[in-house]
Scaffold this active site. Structure first.
Site, PDB file in Angstrom:
ATOM      1  N   ARG A   1     -10.867  -5.876 -12.463  1.00  0.00           N
ATOM      2  CA  ARG A   1     -10.113  -5.155 -11.439  1.00  0.00           C
ATOM      3  C   ARG A   1      -9.238  -6.173 -10.730  1.00  0.00           C
ATOM      4  O   ARG A   1      -9.731  -7.079 -10.070  1.00  0.00           O
ATOM      5  CB  ARG A   1     -11.085  -4.515 -10.444  1.00  0.00           C
ATOM      6  CG  ARG A   1     -10.445  -3.881  -9.220  1.00  0.00           C
ATOM      7  CD  ARG A   1     -11.552  -3.520  -8.239  1.00  0.00           C
ATOM      8  NE  ARG A   1     -11.095  -2.862  -7.040  1.00  0.00           N
ATOM      9  CZ  ARG A   1     -10.624  -3.480  -5.955  1.00  0.00           C
ATOM     10  NH1 ARG A   1     -10.481  -4.787  -5.932  1.00  0.00           N
ATOM     11  NH2 ARG A   1     -10.298  -2.790  -4.876  1.00  0.00           N
TER      12      ARG A   1
ATOM     13  N   ARG B   1     -14.786   0.173   7.443  1.00  0.00           N
ATOM     14  CA  ARG B   1     -15.013   0.551   6.045  1.00  0.00           C
ATOM     15  C   ARG B   1     -16.499   0.547   5.702  1.00  0.00           C
ATOM     16  O   ARG B   1     -16.928   1.229   4.779  1.00  0.00           O
ATOM     17  CB  ARG B   1     -14.246  -0.390   5.104  1.00  0.00           C
ATOM     18  CG  ARG B   1     -12.730  -0.191   5.184  1.00  0.00           C
ATOM     19  CD  ARG B   1     -11.990  -1.207   4.339  1.00  0.00           C
ATOM     20  NE  ARG B   1     -12.281  -2.560   4.762  1.00  0.00           N
ATOM     21  CZ  ARG B   1     -11.944  -3.659   4.081  1.00  0.00           C
ATOM     22  NH1 ARG B   1     -11.292  -3.539   2.942  1.00  0.00           N
ATOM     23  NH2 ARG B   1     -12.232  -4.855   4.532  1.00  0.00           N
TER      24      ARG B   1
ATOM     25  N   HIS C   1      -6.281 -14.496  -3.344  1.00  0.00           N
ATOM     26  CA  HIS C   1      -6.764 -15.435  -2.321  1.00  0.00           C
ATOM     27  C   HIS C   1      -8.131 -15.960  -2.711  1.00  0.00           C
ATOM     28  O   HIS C   1      -8.817 -15.372  -3.551  1.00  0.00           O
ATOM     29  CB  HIS C   1      -6.850 -14.728  -0.966  1.00  0.00           C
ATOM     30  CG  HIS C   1      -7.493 -13.367  -1.041  1.00  0.00           C
ATOM     31  ND1 HIS C   1      -6.754 -12.210  -1.163  1.00  0.00           N
ATOM     32  CD2 HIS C   1      -8.781 -12.967  -1.077  1.00  0.00           C
ATOM     33  CE1 HIS C   1      -7.561 -11.167  -1.234  1.00  0.00           C
ATOM     34  NE2 HIS C   1      -8.811 -11.597  -1.197  1.00  0.00           N
TER      35      HIS C   1
ATOM     36  N   ASP D   1      -7.415  -7.421  -8.061  1.00  0.00           N
ATOM     37  CA  ASP D   1      -7.456  -7.107  -6.636  1.00  0.00           C
ATOM     38  C   ASP D   1      -6.121  -7.422  -5.956  1.00  0.00           C
ATOM     39  O   ASP D   1      -5.525  -8.477  -6.185  1.00  0.00           O
ATOM     40  CB  ASP D   1      -8.565  -7.948  -5.984  1.00  0.00           C
ATOM     41  CG  ASP D   1      -8.750  -7.640  -4.516  1.00  0.00           C
ATOM     42  OD1 ASP D   1      -9.022  -6.467  -4.211  1.00  0.00           O
ATOM     43  OD2 ASP D   1      -8.611  -8.556  -3.682  1.00  0.00           O
TER      44      ASP D   1
ATOM     45  N   GLN E   1      -9.718 -15.589   4.259  1.00  0.00           N
ATOM     46  CA  GLN E   1      -9.202 -15.340   2.906  1.00  0.00           C
ATOM     47  C   GLN E   1      -7.789 -15.918   2.828  1.00  0.00           C
ATOM     48  O   GLN E   1      -6.842 -15.311   3.312  1.00  0.00           O
ATOM     49  CB  GLN E   1      -9.183 -13.827   2.618  1.00  0.00           C
ATOM     50  CG  GLN E   1     -10.561 -13.232   2.395  1.00  0.00           C
ATOM     51  CD  GLN E   1     -10.574 -11.714   2.534  1.00  0.00           C
ATOM     52  OE1 GLN E   1     -10.168 -11.164   3.552  1.00  0.00           O
ATOM     53  NE2 GLN E   1     -11.054 -11.018   1.515  1.00  0.00           N
TER      54      GLN E   1
ATOM     55  N   HIS F   1     -14.648   2.058  -1.891  1.00  0.00           N
ATOM     56  CA  HIS F   1     -15.345   1.327  -0.817  1.00  0.00           C
ATOM     57  C   HIS F   1     -14.398   1.050   0.346  1.00  0.00           C
ATOM     58  O   HIS F   1     -14.827   0.569   1.377  1.00  0.00           O
ATOM     59  CB  HIS F   1     -15.876  -0.001  -1.362  1.00  0.00           C
ATOM     60  CG  HIS F   1     -14.765  -0.950  -1.709  1.00  0.00           C
ATOM     61  ND1 HIS F   1     -13.930  -0.743  -2.794  1.00  0.00           N
ATOM     62  CD2 HIS F   1     -14.310  -2.055  -1.089  1.00  0.00           C
ATOM     63  CE1 HIS F   1     -13.030  -1.712  -2.816  1.00  0.00           C
ATOM     64  NE2 HIS F   1     -13.233  -2.525  -1.807  1.00  0.00           N
ATOM     65  N   ASP F   2     -13.106   1.300   0.132  1.00  0.00           N
ATOM     66  CA  ASP F   2     -12.102   0.994   1.152  1.00  0.00           C
ATOM     67  C   ASP F   2     -11.750   2.235   1.963  1.00  0.00           C
ATOM     68  O   ASP F   2     -12.226   3.336   1.707  1.00  0.00           O
ATOM     69  CB  ASP F   2     -10.838   0.434   0.490  1.00  0.00           C
ATOM     70  CG  ASP F   2     -10.944  -1.057   0.198  1.00  0.00           C
ATOM     71  OD1 ASP F   2     -11.705  -1.750   0.903  1.00  0.00           O
ATOM     72  OD2 ASP F   2     -10.264  -1.517  -0.733  1.00  0.00           O
TER      73      ASP F   2
ATOM     74  N   ASP G   1     -15.906 -10.290   3.727  1.00  0.00           N
ATOM     75  CA  ASP G   1     -15.152  -9.090   3.392  1.00  0.00           C
ATOM     76  C   ASP G   1     -15.816  -8.385   2.203  1.00  0.00           C
ATOM     77  O   ASP G   1     -15.157  -8.049   1.217  1.00  0.00           O
ATOM     78  CB  ASP G   1     -13.685  -9.439   3.087  1.00  0.00           C
ATOM     79  CG  ASP G   1     -12.819  -8.197   2.909  1.00  0.00           C
ATOM     80  OD1 ASP G   1     -13.227  -7.116   3.375  1.00  0.00           O
ATOM     81  OD2 ASP G   1     -11.743  -8.309   2.285  1.00  0.00           O
TER      82      ASP G   1
ATOM     83  N   GLU H   1      -5.144  -2.723  -8.764  1.00  0.00           N
ATOM     84  CA  GLU H   1      -5.459  -2.162  -7.450  1.00  0.00           C
ATOM     85  C   GLU H   1      -4.226  -2.314  -6.574  1.00  0.00           C
ATOM     86  O   GLU H   1      -4.043  -3.296  -5.879  1.00  0.00           O
ATOM     87  CB  GLU H   1      -6.649  -2.873  -6.797  1.00  0.00           C
ATOM     88  CG  GLU H   1      -7.134  -2.143  -5.549  1.00  0.00           C
ATOM     89  CD  GLU H   1      -7.024  -2.905  -4.228  1.00  0.00           C
ATOM     90  OE1 GLU H   1      -7.239  -2.292  -3.177  1.00  0.00           O
ATOM     91  OE2 GLU H   1      -6.700  -4.110  -4.227  1.00  0.00           O
TER      92      GLU H   1
HETATM   93  C1  GLC Z   1      -8.851  -5.091  -1.818  1.00  0.00           C
HETATM   94  C2  GLC Z   1     -10.281  -4.694  -1.642  1.00  0.00           C
HETATM   95  C3  GLC Z   1     -10.633  -4.759  -0.206  1.00  0.00           C
HETATM   96  C4  GLC Z   1     -10.398  -6.153   0.283  1.00  0.00           C
HETATM   97  C5  GLC Z   1      -8.995  -6.646  -0.065  1.00  0.00           C
HETATM   98  C6  GLC Z   1      -8.884  -8.121   0.083  1.00  0.00           C
HETATM   99  O1  GLC Z   1      -7.972  -4.214  -1.241  1.00  0.00           O
HETATM  100  O2  GLC Z   1     -10.500  -3.415  -2.172  1.00  0.00           O
HETATM  101  O3  GLC Z   1     -11.943  -4.343   0.035  1.00  0.00           O
HETATM  102  O4  GLC Z   1     -10.539  -6.180   1.671  1.00  0.00           O
HETATM  103  O5  GLC Z   1      -8.640  -6.382  -1.382  1.00  0.00           O
HETATM  104  O6  GLC Z   1      -9.505  -8.769  -1.007  1.00  0.00           O
HETATM  105  C1  GLC Z   2      -5.137  -2.850   0.098  1.00  0.00           C
HETATM  106  C2  GLC Z   2      -4.096  -1.983   0.834  1.00  0.00           C
HETATM  107  C3  GLC Z   2      -4.401  -1.766   2.250  1.00  0.00           C
HETATM  108  C4  GLC Z   2      -5.880  -1.578   2.351  1.00  0.00           C
HETATM  109  C5  GLC Z   2      -6.535  -2.890   2.059  1.00  0.00           C
HETATM  110  C6  GLC Z   2      -8.013  -2.919   2.058  1.00  0.00           C
HETATM  111  O1  GLC Z   2      -4.623  -3.862  -0.648  1.00  0.00           O
HETATM  112  O2  GLC Z   2      -2.774  -2.295   0.603  1.00  0.00           O
HETATM  113  O3  GLC Z   2      -3.713  -0.662   2.760  1.00  0.00           O
HETATM  114  O4  GLC Z   2      -6.231  -1.138   3.611  1.00  0.00           O
HETATM  115  O5  GLC Z   2      -6.170  -3.374   0.827  1.00  0.00           O
HETATM  116  O6  GLC Z   2      -8.626  -1.953   2.729  1.00  0.00           O
END
Ligand code: GLC
Ligand code: GLC
Length: 628
Positions: free
Chosen positions: A274, A499, A177, A276, A244, A382-383, A134, A318
């Protein structure tokens, strides 16, 4: 606390100086009771042994903390809001994609300085499963850098060199995780009861079914629901990818273990972590298992641990969730910084609809954050982009949330007639109708489609994040207009995750022409550079204070930035035209302002008594005085 006698702590003291130890004790007196109070609220009375161990580990970690970092702790204690300066500018990149290795990142420092960065977020760089991780968000060891990128010592050296160049290092703390290859996960799988209790493992579907009645699916393309089945038949909670595994924060040993990893990272010279996926860290049956009160208590407890042992470390939340929930994470004692997903989503909404009303409404009612905190404003990450606005807010403007999200998804994946955007759907869920979108800024703004408005839109979007207050964060490569990268579709580990379309490699060709404004890359770069420079010289852009300004034109967004109190009575009025045609703001609309102003981007005097005309996608930053 009765259960932590002073001599227990004193016994940990090594050869540290009196002054150094006294500074720890002074913080301990304030922060330990706070931590203990939070522990009791989360865990009841049964976690005092873990709490005592944590206190001792914090004392050890403080004594391990390098002197240069302690000097920063002391300096920032004098200037705690250093991050709200108008000179702060963030950039984010993947180490491998942008620079190959950590030493490659190091060699790009001169460019970061040219751009004006003071904050660099390196995407996850820890040891992770090889095939699919991921993008590094499945961590197998928080103490090892992915060997393909470098070593932990190199990371610490890089942090020091960035700091010497005025750049703070930001890395992820992926604490919801671990990967299924983490030592804890391996032990859990092998049946070690202490580690089985680190995760949420169930022998059959009874509990998973019960939880899934109310929990949201996050990565339905990977697996339905929130659980995956292991080879031995058991089920484990996995909010994101099946590899994860969510940590079990009901177990105080998990909190303590992760606090140790956090302090270890802090002592490598990380300035900001950050946090997460904060919304997901606490689960309770019968709830959505997102943003529960305990999630906040846990973050505050991590915050208290930091104040003890790495006091200048900042947290960035985040939480990509409903705006009412996003703000709950923002507090000096929780996360001082937070992504601003609402502003991000509404910038794109305004570009699609050519109407700034929802964005104006969000700036008016959802922009203020508590003193001592700041937004991290961004155009994209990046998402994926999800449309996280409030349906109630939208309804006030006659917009139907559900239908409007459908329109936005269609628009940004080019399924709407006349769309300029070239995005790709992400986690299109036919069962729930939920969908998000992926893509680079330039491809979403029309550059890939050859739309003549593309460069203007890219700059307009960036002008908003640069001027509304907080830390603007650039996705590196976007400043030269990098386009979508479709090669992910050929890689089995990435093909299912769109993504990746928005995570291209270093766009060398575009950087090579960045100083030639006749190219798209150069046009974006030179004009963005100008926005950055002007912001840096404009003290009104410090801090987060923003006063709405009604332009009497739904296509033109307006806001005033009065700057910090006592900044001298001037303010900057920003006007941004989301229409693809020229728009006028009447003299009457501007009549509350003193008649002349300086337009900062062009450096010219303007007579407001004539009204203002803005080009398609035009932006002006007017230094004005109110009244006559
Ligand atoms: C956050 C990250 C995303 C990742 C997710 C699980 O949302 O920005 O890229 O998939 O967490 O760690
Ligand atoms: C975030 C969001 C979800 C997003 C994902 C990663 O935690 O809640 O909507 O798509 O992580 O992309």
């Amino acid at each position: 606390m009765a259960f932590l006698p002073n001599d227990v702590l004193a016994a940990r003291r090594r050869s540290t100086t009196d002054a150094d130890w006294a500074s720890f004790e002074a913080r301990f007196e304030v922060e330990f009771p706070r931590l203990a109070g939070l522990f009791h609220r989360i865990y009841g009375e049964n976690a005092d042994d873990q709490l005592a161990l944590l206190a001792v580990e914090a004392a050890d970690s403080w004594q391990d903390r390098p002197a240069d970092l302690k000097a920063i702790d002391a300096a920032r204690a004098q200037n705690p809001y250093w991050f709200s300066s108008n000179t702060m500018l963030g950039g984010v990149c993947y180490v491998d994609r942008y620079a190959g290795t950590l030493s490659g990142v190091r060699s790009r420092i001169p460019y970061f300085r040219e751009l004006g960065l003071t904050y660099l977020h390196l995407m996850p760089l820890f040891r992770a499963p090889e095939e699919n991780s991921d993008g590094g968000y499945a961590v197998s060891s928080y103490r090892e850098v992915d060997p393909a990128l470098g070593t932990m010592d190199e990371l610490a050296d890089l942090a020091a060199e960035l700091r010497a160049n005025g750049i703070s290092l930001v890395v992820d703390f992926i604490f919801n995780h671990t990967s299924n290859e983490h030592e804890w996960a391996r032990k859990a799988l092998a049946g070690d009861p202490a580690y089985e209790d680190f995760y949420l493992l169930y022998p059959d579907r009874e509990m998973p079914d019960a939880y899934e009645r109310t929990a949201r699916e996050i990565f339905p393309d990977d697996h339905p629901g929130s659980f995956v089945q292991l080879d031995d038949g058991r089920w484990v909670w996995a909010t994101f990818y099946s590899f994860q595994w969510d940590l079990n924060y009901r177990n105080p040993a998990v909190f303590r273990a992760m606090a140790r990893e956090m302090l270890f990272l802090a002592n490598q010279g990380i300035d900001i972590i950050r946090m997460d996926a904060v919304a997901f860290i606490w689960k309770r049956l019968g709830t959505p298992c997102e943003s529960l009160p305990e999630a906040h208590l846990l973050l505050q407890a991590f915050n208290a641990v930091c104040r003890l042992a790495a006091p200048s470390l900042l947290f960035k939340s985040e939480a990509i969730v409903h705006p009412d929930e996003v703000v709950q994470y923002i507090h000096p004692e929780e996360c001082q910084l937070s992504y601003n997903p609402l502003q991000m989503a509404l910038i794109w909404n305004s570009l699609a609809t050519r109407d700034a009303s929802l964005l104006a409404q969000a700036l008016e009612r959802r922009h203020a954050t508590p003193p001592g905190t700041a937004w991290v404003n961004y155009v994209r990450s990046h998402d994926d982009i999800g449309w996280t606005f409030s349906d109630e807010d939208a309804a006030e403007l006659g917009i139907h949330g559900h239908d409007h999200r459908r329109f936005l998804n269609a628009f940004f994946v080019n399924r709407f007639p006349g769309s300029f955007a070239r995005g790709v759907p992400f986690q299109d869920n036919p069962r729930t109708g939920d969908c998000r979108i992926s893509g680079t800024t330039a491809s979403l703004a029309g550059l890939e489609a050859g739309d003549p408005g593309a460069v203007g839109r890219i700059l307009l979007a960036h002008s908003i994040i640069l001027s509304t207050g907080g830390i603007p964060l650039l996705y590196l490569g976007d400043e030269v207009g990098q386009l979508n990268d479709y090669s992910y579709a050929q890689d089995p580990a990435q093909a299912e995750d769109t993504r990746w379309v928005g995570r291209p490699g270093y766009p060398a060709g575009r950087y090579a022409v960045k100083d030639d404004p006749a190219t798209d890359a150069g046009a974006v770069f030179s004009r963005l550079h100008r926005l950055i420079e002007v912001r840096r010289l404009t003290p009104e852009f410090a801090g987060g204070r923003l006063v709405p300004f009604s332009t009497n034109n739904a296509q033109v967004l307006g806001y005033q930035r009065p700057g910090a109190p006592g900044a001298g009575g001037s303010m900057v009025l920003a006007l941004a035209n989301f229409a693809d045609s020229r728009q006028d703001i009447s003299a009457e609309t501007l009549s509350g302002l003193a008649p002349s102003a300086v337009e900062l981007l062009s450096g010219t005097f303007i007579t407001l008594a004539d009204g203002i005309s803005l080009d398609a996608y035009g932006v002006v930053w007017l230094r004005c005085r109110t009244g006559h």
